[in-house]
Design a protein around this motif. Structure first.
Motif, mmCIF file in Angstrom:
data_model
loop_
_atom_site.group_PDB
_atom_site.id
_atom_site.type_symbol
_atom_site.label_atom_id
_atom_site.label_comp_id
_atom_site.label_asym_id
_atom_site.label_seq_id
_atom_site.Cartn_x
_atom_site.Cartn_y
_atom_site.Cartn_z
ATOM 1 N N GLU A 280 0.820 -1.044 0.078
ATOM 2 C CA GLU A 280 -0.074 0.083 0.013
ATOM 3 C C GLU A 280 0.910 1.172 0.003
ATOM 4 O OE1 GLU A 280 -3.973 1.409 2.196
ATOM 5 O OE2 GLU A 280 -2.141 1.555 3.540
ATOM 6 N N LEU A 281 0.386 2.158 -0.936
ATOM 7 C CA LEU A 281 1.388 3.401 -0.835
ATOM 8 C C LEU A 281 0.611 4.671 -0.784
ATOM 9 C CD1 LEU A 281 3.051 2.631 -4.344
ATOM 10 C CD2 LEU A 281 3.608 1.920 -2.220
ATOM 11 N N GLN A 282 0.862 5.531 0.055
ATOM 12 C CA GLN A 282 0.086 6.810 0.510
ATOM 13 C C GLN A 282 0.980 8.005 0.455
ATOM 14 O OE1 GLN A 282 -1.751 6.715 4.278
ATOM 15 N NE2 GLN A 282 -2.951 8.485 3.496
ATOM 16 N N SER A 283 0.676 8.983 -0.308
ATOM 17 C CA SER A 283 1.243 10.193 -0.221
ATOM 18 C C SER A 283 0.270 11.288 -0.738
ATOM 19 C CB SER A 283 2.683 10.293 -1.164
ATOM 20 O OG SER A 283 2.186 10.105 -2.532
ATOM 21 N N PRO A 284 0.552 12.503 -0.587
ATOM 22 C CA PRO A 284 -0.438 13.392 -1.064
ATOM 23 C C PRO A 284 -1.013 13.290 -2.557
ATOM 24 C CG PRO A 284 1.175 14.762 0.242
ATOM 25 C CD PRO A 284 1.758 13.247 0.097
ATOM 26 N N GLY A 285 -2.327 12.937 -2.599
ATOM 27 C CA GLY A 285 -2.841 12.829 -3.892
ATOM 28 C C GLY A 285 -2.792 11.305 -4.217
ATOM 29 N N LEU A 286 -2.178 10.499 -3.372
ATOM 30 C CA LEU A 286 -1.920 9.048 -3.970
ATOM 31 C C LEU A 286 -2.431 8.124 -2.846
ATOM 32 C CD1 LEU A 286 -1.061 6.931 -5.987
ATOM 33 C CD2 LEU A 286 1.387 7.207 -4.694
ATOM 34 N N ASN A 287 -3.257 7.106 -2.712
ATOM 35 C CA ASN A 287 -3.461 6.044 -1.733
ATOM 36 C C ASN A 287 -4.028 5.012 -2.497
ATOM 37 O OD1 ASN A 287 -4.115 4.753 0.281
ATOM 38 N ND2 ASN A 287 -6.021 5.808 0.975
ATOM 39 N N VAL A 288 -3.089 4.012 -2.723
ATOM 40 C CA VAL A 288 -3.407 3.070 -3.558
ATOM 41 C C VAL A 288 -2.850 1.383 -2.887
ATOM 42 C CG1 VAL A 288 -0.959 3.172 -5.004
ATOM 43 C CG2 VAL A 288 -3.132 2.126 -6.098
ATOM 44 N N SER A 289 -3.529 0.624 -3.372
ATOM 45 C CA SER A 289 -2.985 -0.519 -2.658
ATOM 46 C C SER A 289 -3.199 -1.891 -3.809
ATOM 47 C CB SER A 289 -3.687 -1.216 -1.366
ATOM 48 O OG SER A 289 -5.117 -1.234 -1.537
ATOM 49 N N GLY A 290 -2.353 -2.829 -3.446
ATOM 50 C CA GLY A 290 -2.634 -3.978 -4.619
ATOM 51 C C GLY A 290 -1.386 -4.719 -4.688
ATOM 52 N N ALA A 291 -1.204 -5.290 -6.034
ATOM 53 C CA ALA A 291 -0.082 -6.064 -6.318
ATOM 54 C C ALA A 291 0.924 -5.174 -7.392
ATOM 55 C CB ALA A 291 -0.775 -7.304 -7.089
ATOM 56 N N THR A 292 1.946 -5.494 -7.029
ATOM 57 C CA THR A 292 3.208 -5.313 -7.652
ATOM 58 C C THR A 292 3.831 -6.251 -8.084
ATOM 59 O OG1 THR A 292 4.743 -4.891 -5.791
ATOM 60 C CG2 THR A 292 3.516 -2.788 -6.357
ATOM 61 N N VAL A 293 4.869 -6.024 -9.171
ATOM 62 C CA VAL A 293 5.753 -6.880 -9.671
ATOM 63 C C VAL A 293 7.241 -6.410 -8.942
ATOM 64 C CG1 VAL A 293 7.038 -7.997 -11.573
ATOM 65 C CG2 VAL A 293 4.651 -7.651 -11.509
ATOM 66 N N PRO A 294 8.114 -7.047 -8.311
ATOM 67 C CA PRO A 294 9.270 -6.540 -7.927
ATOM 68 C C PRO A 294 10.309 -6.089 -9.035
ATOM 69 C CG PRO A 294 8.699 -8.395 -6.740
ATOM 70 C CD PRO A 294 7.712 -8.467 -7.565
ATOM 71 N N GLY A 295 10.682 -4.935 -8.975
ATOM 72 C CA GLY A 295 11.418 -4.427 -10.180
ATOM 73 C C GLY A 295 10.686 -3.559 -11.038
ATOM 74 N N ILE A 296 9.639 -3.494 -11.021
ATOM 75 C CA ILE A 296 8.525 -2.510 -11.535
ATOM 76 C C ILE A 296 7.849 -1.357 -10.609
ATOM 77 C CG2 ILE A 296 6.649 -2.156 -13.422
ATOM 78 C CD1 ILE A 296 7.606 -5.114 -14.174
ATOM 79 N N PRO A 297 7.992 -0.109 -10.448
ATOM 80 C CA PRO A 297 7.197 0.692 -9.759
ATOM 81 C C PRO A 297 5.749 0.961 -9.944
ATOM 82 C CG PRO A 297 8.791 1.865 -11.197
ATOM 83 C CD PRO A 297 8.864 0.467 -11.723
ATOM 84 N N ALA A 298 4.997 0.061 -9.996
ATOM 85 C CA ALA A 298 3.511 0.543 -10.269
ATOM 86 C C ALA A 298 2.695 -0.585 -9.631
ATOM 87 C CB ALA A 298 3.303 0.445 -11.721
ATOM 88 N N VAL A 299 1.689 -0.402 -9.147
ATOM 89 C CA VAL A 299 0.449 -1.274 -8.626
ATOM 90 C C VAL A 299 -0.117 -1.710 -10.177
ATOM 91 C CG1 VAL A 299 -1.449 -1.566 -7.329
ATOM 92 C CG2 VAL A 299 0.422 -0.289 -6.286
ATOM 93 N N LEU A 300 0.021 -2.883 -10.496
ATOM 94 C CA LEU A 300 -0.583 -3.268 -11.821
ATOM 95 C C LEU A 300 -2.203 -3.619 -11.911
ATOM 96 C CD1 LEU A 300 2.373 -5.543 -13.200
ATOM 97 C CD2 LEU A 300 2.023 -3.260 -13.587
ATOM 98 N N SER A 301 -2.380 -3.911 -10.590
ATOM 99 C CA SER A 301 -3.726 -4.285 -10.170
ATOM 100 C C SER A 301 -4.025 -3.938 -8.851
ATOM 101 C CB SER A 301 -4.225 -5.846 -10.254
ATOM 102 O OG SER A 301 -3.826 -6.224 -11.751
ATOM 103 N N GLY A 302 -5.128 -3.400 -8.648
ATOM 104 C CA GLY A 302 -5.623 -2.850 -7.247
ATOM 105 C C GLY A 302 -6.534 -1.896 -7.244
ATOM 106 N N ARG A 303 -6.585 -1.076 -6.102
ATOM 107 C CA ARG A 303 -7.667 0.133 -5.917
ATOM 108 C C ARG A 303 -7.175 1.214 -5.278
ATOM 109 N NH1 ARG A 303 -11.940 -0.140 -1.872
ATOM 110 N NH2 ARG A 303 -11.784 2.153 -2.622
ATOM 111 N N ASN A 304 -7.796 2.383 -5.393
ATOM 112 C CA ASN A 304 -7.496 3.630 -4.701
ATOM 113 C C ASN A 304 -8.657 4.009 -4.029
ATOM 114 O OD1 ASN A 304 -8.875 5.007 -6.442
ATOM 115 N ND2 ASN A 304 -7.430 5.457 -7.739
ATOM 116 N N GLU A 305 -8.889 5.092 -3.530
ATOM 117 C CA GLU A 305 -9.913 5.803 -2.770
ATOM 118 C C GLU A 305 -11.171 5.542 -3.288
ATOM 119 O OE1 GLU A 305 -9.298 9.328 -0.500
ATOM 120 O OE2 GLU A 305 -7.403 8.367 0.420
ATOM 121 N N GLN A 306 -11.113 5.787 -4.628
ATOM 122 C CA GLN A 306 -12.324 6.079 -5.473
ATOM 123 C C GLN A 306 -12.737 4.712 -6.418
ATOM 124 O OE1 GLN A 306 -14.461 8.668 -5.031
ATOM 125 N NE2 GLN A 306 -13.174 9.317 -3.670
ATOM 126 N N LEU A 307 -11.785 3.863 -6.731
ATOM 127 C CA LEU A 307 -12.053 2.985 -7.839
ATOM 128 C C LEU A 307 -11.003 1.790 -7.641
ATOM 129 C CD1 LEU A 307 -10.050 3.238 -10.339
ATOM 130 C CD2 LEU A 307 -11.079 5.180 -10.725
#
Length: 782
Positions: A280-307
């Motif tokens: 789970e990542l949280q910073s101003p304007g960002l609140n997202v949780s889900g699955a990442t692939v180690p080595g790639i800086p993105a939540v590929l599948s998951g959710r934020n506060e709205q969707l």
């Protein structure tokens, strides 16, 4: 006597002390999870709260710092996995594993993944490049800070991790895409069918809506001159068998809460550690949780506060093979040229030096045409005459490969990062415009109650043909004229049914539709139970054929009785899935091997549409050409039933009612390097599920084809809203089948396996107090 005992006892004590010291030393490879660390490159303080399962919840004051910390925790928990993947994706695995990895490196260098990634980096937005750099800085900060032992693989192989760069992450993403690409497999398979079958037989096996023209000038005899079988085996050795994912979403009218529920199951190879990593990542304007692939800086599948969003299967074909006609000197001569509509051209070429551990370095020449790298150079070619397609005289052909991911301007990572910031359907679709290669059908659910599905990706516009078969590279008829506009891609929003199901075939989707209908209102728990229910997708298509077979003896009769009432569930204590799998293997072999040969029939077994087409009354596929009698399809099914019953009786006893899938050897999550060594048990996690998927076909094993397995499950509950500290926690649930850590010394290496077997997903709740919670702070160095 005392002296005689003292000697061995002393040696034993020394050995015990050495082993204890080694054990204590390797323990220093475990990550620091509590306290404070001062690091360069941070702007402000970052908190990393790990829950009882080792899932990190990162709280930062800027987006750069949150992705810096993501790189840090990825390296803490999955350093070996990342290093192995980085070397493999860059075609440098032989530096680690020696000559055994030469084939893999040759394929990757021919693809040119790292070259393509370098071009893409320059075209990304400044924000995306900033995220990539911050993420790389976090990994390198960990490498610079760490002390003590490295994870066991580094010690065992005598290897040290290298510095990370933004190009490494982009290259990993392209390797991730390559390993999951189904199109090249399908095209080579169809070409092999075309090389040995008449146009009529080929048209019967491949439906007309998939093929636009079976009278292409490159066909039959020309395909037969290409090393298609060798090439397919060669490429398959460096790529997973195309795994499929499952996802479905329902609107609030079908849920107890009155808000949407979205379920997802991602699949991949059953490696330990699992390919995914929860965060789970949280910073101003960002609140997202889900699955990442180690080595790639993105939540590929998951959710934020709205969707919430989930990547689902799609049949998009972004890869084409081109048959190139070669003129000039024989193979290997620099004067060799290939034919284009405007005359012959020289191949462009580049030299690639592969460093080989413990051996001589290898230099390869990679040739390219206007359509892409020449893949057939990976295997030996023979000069053969050809008069096919109206061409006369001696000719020789090579196979080049075109893939959208190798073309300039792939912004998939940018799209994946933007998904985390999307707040509604228009912003969600805007993010997907850049999800060039990761797309497919992406499912959507929103806290306001909306659900949807949007197809994403760069899909080529072809002048002619549809990518079903390799096409002539010397003609402009089959060139890509561009990419389909995003606005023309399939989209669905707020369907009247309140349901969207995305599965790899209609039979599997129909079964999920049926299960969803068993309850008028669903909960996260009922969705988790549905995810845990594995169904054999072949059952809906071929179970009636097996039930219609005529048992040829008492054993077959008692075995067939086990199929009555079975609906395709892969339950570990059930006889039916075991019998059905064995029957299907035998049935396909009897049906197709006499026409296609043993190996190609084995590959066809994973193409149920082709098997089903062969049962058409228009053909004579059910007649075994190797016998004097004329068999029909029921005869073949009956013989297969007897063969399957005998096969299982020899292995599990003479009483069909006592056969159990649980008696089969479990399929564990295994280490990609040490699985075949004496150390395999140290790096293994499993078995993979309580609802064991159907056994792998025997000939799939013999052909060394790896089946995919679930590697990530999630149920996103959109009824939850942000709580007082800004976290959308609610009752969304997530899980991977191994553990968060890739270090077998860690208690989090396999601690989620039991929950996976029991179908118990976990919430991500960083602020909840409880046993096992830890807090690490990263402080900026002033």
């Amino acid at each position: 006597m005392i002296r005689a005992v003292r000697g061995p006892l002393f040696v034993l004590v020394v050995i015990v002390l050495l082993l204890a010291g080694l054990w204590l030393w390797t323990r220093t490879s475990l990550p620091k999870a509590e306290g404070a660390i001062t690091l360069p490159g941070l702007a402000q303080r970052v908190e990393i709260a790990r829950d009882a399962h080792g899932v990190p919840h990162i709280l930062a004051e800027s987006q750069e710092d949150v992705y810096y910390a993501l790189g840090f925790v990825h390296a803490q928990d999955r350093l070996w996995q990342m290093e192995y993947a980085r070397l493999k994706a860059s075609g440098r695995l032989a530096e680690l594993l020696g000559e055994d990895a030469l084939d893999s490196d040759t394929i990757v260098r021919t693809l040119g993944l790292r070259r393509a990634a370098g071009r893409d980096l320059e075209l990304l937005t400044p924000r995306t490049r900033g995220v990539l750099q911050a993420y790389s800085d976090g990994i390198n900060a960990f490498l610079g800070w760490r002390s003590g032992a490295l994870p066991p693989e580094f010690l065992l192989l005598g290897h040290s991790p290298g510095e990370w760069s933004p190009e490494d992450s982009l290259t990993l993403l392209k390797m991730y895409l390559w390993e999951r690409s189904p199109a090249w497999r399908e095209e080579l398979f169809r070409a092999r069918l075309a090389a040995g079958l008449s146009g009529e037989d080929l048209a019967l096996l491949i439906s007309d809506d998939e093929v636009t023209d079976f009278s292409l000038p490159v066909h039959g005899e020309i395909y037969a001159q290409l090393p298609l079988a060798s090439l397919q085996k060669h490429l398959a050795s460096n790529s997973a068998i195309a795994p499929y994912s499952r996802a479905w979403v329902v609107s609030g009218e079908h849920t107890v809460s009155g808000s949407p529920l979205l379920a997802e199951e991602g699949r991949g190879l059953h490696t330990a550690p699992a390919p995914r990593y929860l965060v789970e990542l949280q910073s101003p304007g960002l609140n997202v949780s889900g699955a990442t692939v180690p080595g790639i800086p993105a939540v590929l599948s998951g959710r934020n506060e709205q969707l919430a969003w989930a990547l689902a299967p799609a049949s998009a074909d972004t890869q084409d093979f081109y048959v190139e006609r070669v003129v000039g000197a024989r193979a290997g001569n620099p004067g060799e040229r290939y034919v284009t509509p405007g005359g012959s051209r020289e191949f462009s070429s580049r030299q690639e030096l592969i460093r080989v551990r413990g051996g001589d370095n290898v230099e390869i020449t990679v040739r390219e045409t206007r359509n892409g790298p020449v893949f057939s150079d990976l295997v030996a070619l023979s000069d053969l005459p050809s008069t096919a397609g109206g061409m006369t005289g001696a000719g020789r052909y090579v196979l080049s490969f075109s893939w959208t991911a190798l073309q300039e301007g792939d912004r998939s990572l940018q799209g994946a990062l933007d998904l985390a910031f999307a707040e509604d359907w228009p912003q969600f679709r805007d993010a997907l415009r850049n999800l060039h290669e990761l797309g497919g059908a992406v499912l959507y659910a929103h806290v306001a109650g909306d659900i949807g599905r949007q197809t994403a990706g760069r899909l080529p516009e072809r002048e002619s043909g549809d990518g079903t078969l390799p096409v002539p590279g010397w003609s402009d008829r089959f060139e890509w004229s561009g990419m389909r506009p995003f606005g023309t891609l399939a989209s669905e929003f707020a369907p009247a049914s309140g349901r969207i199901i995305a599965l790899p075939n209609e039979a599997a989707a129909g079964r999920v539709e049926e299960l969803l209908g068993t309850l008028s209102r669903h909960t996260p728990e009922s969705f988790a139970q549905l995810l845990d229910q594995q169904h054999d997708p072949l059952a809906a298509m071929f179970l009636p054929v097996a039930r219609n077979a005529l048992p040829q003896n008492e054993l077959a009769r008692r075995a067939q009785a086990q199929l009555l009432g079975w609906q395709g569930e892969a339950v570990h204590d059930s006889v039916a899935p075991l019998l059905f799998s064995a029957w299907y293997q035998a049935f396909v072999r009897s049906l197709l091997a006499d026409e296609l040969g043993y190996e190609l029939a084995g590959l066809a077994s994973s193409h149920p549409d082709i098997v089903q087409a062969a049962l058409s009354p228009e053909g004579e596929w059910c007649d075994n050409r190797g016998t004097a009698t004329v068999e029909d399809c029921r005869d073949i099914a009956s013989e297969a039933l007897s063969e399957a019953a005998d096969y299982l009786a020899q292995r599990l006893g003479a009483q069909p009612g006592e056969w159990r899938m649980s008696e089969q050897p479990p399929v564990d999550y295994r280490h990609p390097v040490f699985e075949r060594s004496l150390l395999a048990p140290l790096f293994r996690v499993g078995p993979r599920s309580g609802t064991t998927p159907p056994p792998q076909a025997e000939w799939m094993k013999e052909l060394s084809l790896e089946q995919g397995a679930p590697v990530y499950r999630a149920v996103y509950d959109l009824s939850d809203r942000a709580n007082g500290d800004g976290h959308a926690i609610g009752s969304s649930r997530y899980l991977i089948p191994t553990g968060q850590s890739g270090n077998p010394m860690s208690p989090h290496f396999g601690d989620l396996a039991q929950r996976w077997r029991e179908g118990q997903l976990i919430p991500l709740r960083p602020r909840a107090e409880g046993d096992g919670r830890s807090l690490l702070t990263l402080e900026p160095r002033r």
